[in-house]
Structure formats: structure tokens, C-alpha cells
Design a protein around this motif. Structure first.
Motif: not given
Length: 643
Positions: A345-349, A371-372, A374, A379, A382
Motif C-alpha cells: 500500500l502506498t500514498n503515491c504509486m 494499491h493506493q 481511497k 486508508k 495509510l
């Protein structure tokens, strides 16, 4: 996890192409060298390395089509100033072709970690992460031990992790001891126990070493521990509750209290490690944030629905780079020797996400997905990582401001020409002149630079035991002669602005004389001595021109200088102890040509000591298994040819 790709898995490296053109400006020389390489480049995936005139790696890059990618460096109008500067330094290149672009991505990450080029995005801290090992091999397989582990996985057993830090491992290990009473001692300690150790007394071990628990009961504890580490803590809790209630019904309140305490330990660790996401079993969470020129990547490890800690990374050489590009380079290096989970998981692909997924999947044997999220629980996790990344940057900025203020105070006090960017601190260590070592630590505006620390084993045979002046002469002589050869123009940033020496006026004068002998007169030297009664806080500082300073005992600057001095002392003592420990286990047989571990063991088993081997005749040596007549005479000649 499969082995990381090595260069021999790919096509042979092309020979280095060097362009001779000393009459051209630097930028034109660089473009000419790259153009010369272009003539032989294929339209295939691969990795390229760019070198300066001294053979230092400037940059490692990968490409889907090498010819097209490298050709971009000859189009100067489209290059940033930073890349133009790199091109101007380039004098040669090495090319490795690969079968696919994903292989090139993996090889690129491996080479960046190996060479640490100045124009690549670099991890400042790439140490391995700790694991918990449930060790099942050894002399007592019926009583597996639980212990922390870092490094290569050579021991047979089950590994749980990674954990973000030693503190995370310690917390979990302590809870495991309280919960399941598994032993954490070595086999030799286990074998020699006659009575339970302190861990049994404080209810952190079941004392299998002295028979306080049956093997079948210990096996049940091991099963419970496995279930807990596999994320089945609810099952473990239910089992403990049932057992506690049965003990209470039998009015065995002492045993019921034991299970009550174990339940409390389970509750404690669940509160610290459990996550609120039923559909996220194993994942790594990356949050990348940028502020005031700093980029922080915060990583959280989620394993078996448990949070096993987090770690903040600050990267080098990130100027003019997008967050997506930074994250791609970071992840390639991060997973070079780490097992990637199924979900990241990341906040920026990251840049080229599909390629990165393909590369990581090929290494671990299952599909890896980015996967980012939402919304929902993922979420929230993240967002927690993002918040930690922002706070880490704020702390770094606050620490940096304090550090810059201290360096400015130091510059004013010692009347330095400029604020020091690189401070080198030296110290020596020995015991009665034996195992003499010198140590150098490095500090700068960002704090200690541990990857720049160096140790010096004193090699000179003419130094009198414990002669600190001569030890320092050898250390500084080796340090600066090597630096002069490697970087005579002082462009690398490896030259110090200030030397801090543990000593007084005599040591400072000696260091200045040593530097003058090597033609170095523009490096400031300051000595730090203990002052009256050798009390900490009353140190005196000695400059090369004879001036001497004493600071207030509550001064922030004196605390900083003490910390530098103490870090050098710690590193020197640690280096000395390591050398002394190695010498304690060494043997004269180690120096005999043709004698490896097996023959050494056979000789010592037969004769008892190395001295008896030395005194043995060739005919006696031949009686040892594995020692031929030729080898026996080699051993005899080695010990007697110099006497």
C-alpha cells in the motif's frame, strides 16, 4: 525467496569504452565518450554504468532499449543542470544486457546498493531488519528456543518478520516469554543448568533444562506460540480463558493466576500490534512525503494481521526527482534483499508500477500488487503512515536547526574559516600496548555518518607499546596519504574541515606536525582534554595556535563536543574488543600453508595444543588422520625454518 540476480545471470559486460579528448571542454568530453559507446549499443533491455576519469561509478541506470536511453544523454538541451554536470564528468561506460526490463530493474537496484553512485537516489540506512526465529535444530529439538535473528537465514526453524526495529522485536519477545514460557537460551547454557535460571523465577520460562515441564507440554506451548505469531491470537486467547476457568473451578487459584497473567500479556501485545483490518493479512505500507528539501519514506510492516513496527527513511540525491521516481528507486533497493508481501500500500504509486510488480513477483514466486486505497480500514492505516512521515520530517528539520546552530557556535568559538561540513574525530585503544587500533568517526550537519567510520589496525612493528603519539602518526599518515591519492583535487567531499582529537596540547602539536609532513596545512585541529580532576563537563579545548578554551558546564556546545568525543571512544573500544576476541580464538596453525579447518581440528584433537603440534616430529605428525608425509614436513618446516 529466490536469490537476487547477479551479473553472471545476464549477458557478459561489454568492455569499458574510454574516449580520449583532453583538448575538449568537460561537457563535450562527456558527450563524446557517451557517443562513442552508442556505436555498439543494442536495442535491448539492460543496465549501464557511467564512470568518471578515475573509474568511480557516477550513475547506474536501466533501460528497455539501451541505445535509445543512452542517446538521451547526448541531447543536452533536454537535460537538467544536475544531469549535465554528470555528463560532464563521464569518461567511460559499462553495459550489461538482460533478457527483460524487469531483470534490468532488479540488477539496477543491486548495483546501486553495491556502488552507491553520487547521482543515484540512495538509501541512507539500508541495514537488514531483525526477525524472530523459532529455532528447531540443535541438541534439544524437543525444546525449541525463541530468539531474535538478523542476517542470513542459515539456522533451521521458522522465521517471523521482518520487524522494523530491535525495540519491536524486544517487545514481542518479552511478550512471548510471558505468554508461552519458551526458552531463549543457547544449547550450551541449556545443557549446563543444574537449577532454573532467573527467567523461570520471574515466570518467563518453563525451565525445560531441569525438567520442570514435560516435552509434550512444552510442545503445546510451541504450538500456541506458532498460532499467535501466525495471527491466530483469538484462538490462543480462548484456550487460555478456558484453562484459567478450569483451574479456578478446581480451586487451583495459583495456577489460575498464572493464566491470568498470560492473558494480560496477550492483551498488552494485542493493543500494541493488532490492526483494524480483517482483509489485510500481510502487507507493507509506504508513505512518501516531501518538505523543505527533505523526502521521508515511512514503512509499516503488517504480518499476520499484526503491526510489527515502522521505520523512517531519508534519501540522498533526490534533487529534481518526482516522488513517483524516488519511490520506484527506493523500492527497488529496499526489496533487493527483502521478501515482498502480496500487497504493498502506498500514498503515491511508483513510476512504472507494472514493471515493478513484475520484477518483484518474479523474485518471490507469487503476484505482488501495489494499491493506493481511497477509503476504509486500509486508508486509515495509510493515513497513519503518512502522518508518521510528516512528523519524521518535522523532527529532522528541528534537529537540523539545532545542529546548524551548534556548528555555527563551534565555528565562532574556534574561529574556523567556514562552518564545518565534515568533522573527523580520532581515538586510539589498546591494553598494555596489545591489539592496538585507531578509530575515526565522522559527523556533519545531519549527524553521525556511520557508513564513513573507519578502523585502523596498527601495523608498525617499531611502535613502542602504548605510544599514542606514534599510533596517531600511523593512523593519520594512512588516512591522508590514501585520501591524497584518491582525491588530490578535493572534489569528493571526503576531506575534513575539522579534526577533533582526544588529547591536549601535546597531541594537537603532534597531529599538526604529522599533517605538515604530508603537506596539509589547511585542516583545523582541535584537541579535547578532560581538564581539572578529569571531570566530565570541565573539558578544555586546545587549538593548533596554542589557544585554550573552557566552556560553561551547562553549555549545549560542550554537550555536543562531548558526544563526538564519546562516540569516537565507543567505536575505538568496540573495535579493540573485537580484535582482541578474534586473537583469543586464533591459533598458530591458522598461518600454516595447507592447513584448513578440518586438518587443524584433527591436529588439535590428536596433540591437544598448538604448542605440542609445533614440538612434534614429522613421524608423529603423520599419525594424524588426513596428514600425509608431505604435509607433515610442511608443518614441521613452517615452525622450525625460522628458528
Amino acid at each position: 525467496m529466490s536469490d537476487s540476480p547477479r551479473a553472471d545471470r545476464f549477458s557478459e559486460e561489454q568492455s569499458i569504452h574510454v574516449f580520449k579528448g583532453n583538448d575538449l571542454p568537460d561537457l563535450e568530453k562527456g558527450v563524446a565518450a557517451i557517443s562513442n559507446v552508442l556505436k555498439t549499443l543494442p536495442m535491448r533491455p539492460g543496465v549501464y554504468r557511467m564512470y568518471d576519469s578515475k573509474g568511480n561509478v557516477l550513475y547506474v541506470g536501466k533501460a528497455r532499449a539501451l541505445k535509445n536511453r543512452v542517446a538521451n544523454y547526448t541531447q543536452l538541451a533536454g537535460l537538467s543542470r544536475r544531469i549535465q554536470r554528470m555528463v560532464s564528468q563521464t569518461r567511460s561506460m559499462t553495459i550489461v544486457t538482460t533478457t527483460t526490463e524487469s531483470e534490468a530493474l532488479l540488477l539496477e537496484a543491486q548495483l546501486i546498493k553495491r556502488y552507491r553512485p553520487p547521482y543515484n537516489i540512495l538509501l541512507r540506512d539500508d541495514k537488514s531488519f531483525p526477525y524472530i526465529l523459532l529455532k528447531e535444530e540443535g541438541s534439544y529439538p524437543e525444546f525449541p528456543s525463541v530468539q531474535r535473528h538478523r542476517g542470513a537465514r542459515r539456522s533451521k526453524g521458522t522465521y517471523y518478520g521482518p520487524f522494523a526495529s530491535a525495540d519491536s522485536v524486544t517487545l514481542t519477545l518479552n511478550s512471548l516469554q510471558k505468554l508461552f514460557l519458551l526458552r531463549s537460551c543457547s544449547d550450551s547454557f541449556f545443557r549446563n543448568r543444574k537449577r532454573p535460571c532467573l527467567l523461570y523465577q520471574i515466570k518467563r520460562c518453563s525451565a525445560p533444562c531441569v525438567g520442570r515441564i514435560l516435552p509434550e507440554d512444552y510442545k503445546e506451548l510451541v504450538i500456541d506460540a506458532r498460532n499467535f505469531l501466525a495471527g491466530k491470537s483469538t484462538d490462543v486467547r480462548q484456550k487460555l480463558v478456558v484453562t484459567m476457568e478450569k483451574a479456578a473451578e478446581r480451586q487451583d487459584y495459583e495456577l489460575a493466576a498464572v493464566y491470568r497473567d498470560r492473558l494480560r500479556a496477550l492483551t498488552f501485545i494485542q493493543n500494541h500490534q493488532a490492526i483494524n483490518s480483517d482483509n489485510l493479512r500481510n502487507a507493507d505500507i509506504f508513505a512518501i512525503e516531501r518538505n523543505a528539501g527533505l523526502v521521508c519514506i515511512q514503512v509499516f510492516f503488517i504480518r499476520n494481521r499484526q503491526n510489527w513496527g515502522h521505520h523512517a527513511y531519508f534519501l540522498n540525491h533526490i534533487e529534481e526527482q518526482s516522488l513517483a521516481a524516488i519511490l520506484q528507486s527506493f523500492l527497488g533497493q529496499f526489496y533487493e534483499d527483502m521478501v515482498a508481501p502480496e500487497f504493498i500500500l502506498t500514498n503515491c504509486m511508483p513510476q512504472e508500477t507494472s514493471l515493478l510488480e513484475e520484477a518483484l513477483s518474479s523474485r518471490v514466486g507469487y503476484a505482488v500488487h501495489f494499491h493506493q486505497p481511497k477509503r476504509g480500514d486500509q486508508k486509515k492505516l495509510l493515513d497513519q503512515a503518512v502522518r508518521n512521515a510528516k512528523e519524521a520530517i518535522e523532527r529532522r528539520m528541528a534537529e537540523g536547526a539545532t545542529q546548524r546552530q551548534l556548528l555555527q557556535e563551534m565555528t565562532t568559538l574556534f574561529e574556523l574559516d567556514k562552518t564545518p561540513d565534515r568533522i573527523e574525530v580520532y581515538d586510539n585503544s589498546h591494553i598494555a600496548g596489545t591489539n592496538m587500533v585507531g578509530a575515526m568517526i565522522v559527523a556533519g550537519p545531519e549527524g553521525f555518518r556511520r557508513n564513513a567510520y573507519r578502523k585502523f589496525n596498527i601495523k608498525s612493528q617499531t611502535i613502542n607499546p602504548g605510544d599514542d603519539f606514534e599510533m596517531m602518526r600511523e593512523v593519520l599518515g594512512r588516512r591522508f596519504s590514501r585520501l591524497e591519492r584518491a582525491d588530490p583535487d578535493r572534489h569528493s567531499g571526503e576531506w575534513p574541515d575539522l579534526l577533533l582529537i582526544d588529547g591536549g596540547k601535546g597531541q594537537v602539536r603532534a597531529v599538526v606536525d604529522i599533517l605538515k609532513e604530508q603537506g596539509i596545512e589547511d585542516v583545523a585541529v582541535v584537541g579535547i582534554s578532560k581538564g581539572p580532576d578529569r571531570h566530565a563537563g570541565r573539558e578544555h579545548f586546545h587549538l593548533s595556535d596554542g589557544r585554550e578554551y573552557a566552556l560553561e558546564t551547562n553549555s549545549s556546545l560542550i554537550f555536543y563536543l562531548q558526544r563526538l568525543r564519546d562516540e569516537a571512544h565507543r567505536f575505538a573500544i568496540g573495535t579493540h574488543r573485537a580484535r582482541r576476541a578474534k586473537n583469543l580464538t586464533s591459533s598458530p596453525l591458522d598461518e600454516v600453508p595447507g592447513i584448513g579447518p578440518s586438518r587443524k581440528k584433527a591436529l588439535l584433537l590428536h596433540f591437544g595444543t598448538a604448542r605440542d603440534v609445533r614440538n612434534a616430529a614429522p613421524s608423529e605428525l603423520e599419525k594424524v588422520a588426513g596428514i600425509s608425509s608431505k604435509t607433515a614436513h610442511q608443518i614441521y618446516d613452517f615452525f622450525h625454518s625460522h628458528t
